[in-house]
Design an enzyme around this catalytic site. Sequence first.
Site: not given
Length: 289
Positions: A175, A193
């Site tokens: 991420s 994200k």
Amino acid sequence: MPLKKSEFLSHVWQDGLFKGKVVFCTGGNGTICSAQVRALVYLGANACIVGRNEQKTLDMAKDLAAQRQGAKVIGIGNIDVRDIDLLSKAAERCAKELGGIDFLIAGAAGNFLAPMAQLSANAFKTVMDIDVLGSYNVTKVCIPYLLESVKKYNSQGGLPKSDTAGPSGRIIYVSATMHYTGMALQTHVVAAKAAVDAISHNVALEYGPLGITSNIIAPGPIAGTEGMDRLGGKLRANERPGQRLPLGRWGSIKEIADATVWLFSDAANYVTGQTTIVDGGAWHVQTGP
Ligand code: HXC
């Protein structure tokens, strides 16, 4: 019962740590994901990397396989993570040729800088689809194999054996940290994200009882990556890369690989639903590109 020295010293970062393990990785051509897979291959794993560019994927697989005698690394190109059928066939091929899937790295991502008002709906959707739908797709197709892997591990008593070291059924999502604070020109990416993180947390809750762990690695500014080259912003005159960050430098791909090895090793057996931020403290001071 006190901690035994032999237990403590024998399981982490040793040669053959991941012997007999198989990792499936999306975004495997990228600088960060290829470093993660490379470390696992050094430590004994076999791997299947998938990517959109066929030649790049095949070349990377060949390069990774050359890192250790006997390593098997399959590269499968022309795989767009937005297409679940393609991913499903790739996972099936991985399991057939390498004997299963023990670890998943969901690393495929899309990114570019654009002011929100100039971002088309299709551009926003493109990044959401690559990051969020892509993460969902690869998780969905890999879960049956990860469950098999957990079953195999449990039937062996859940302890590292000489031929099948370390635990199984583990997921890492790659991420970022920009959605913690927000970041100019990144509306599409912060939304994506944040959703990827939510998927990871939910997988941890839903599949923890079945033995799968799900964690996030959130890299900060890592030197030599496509993300930093394209999105990292410009250095001021005479500025050393990262000098304004708490640790005073950019990170390295080895530092992401180290976090990966830790999360897939016995040392992280009780870690799930978490984010390992590898950013030298950058997100505390981040302001934008
Ligand atoms: C505005 C853009 C754009 C840009 C594309 N689009 N680039 N809009 N600014 N720079 C728009 C297009 O005009 C189009 O909208 C829509 O996005 C889809 O574009 P396509 O080119 O058709 O999409 P596609 O071929 O699927 O390419 C996806 C992509 C591309 C995300 C746009 O950049 C890509 O494939 N990237 C993969 C590699 C990558 O980004 N890796 C970096 C990950 S780094 P319209 O309206 O015209 O149809 C990372 C960590 C960052 O994630 C950490 C930073 C510190």
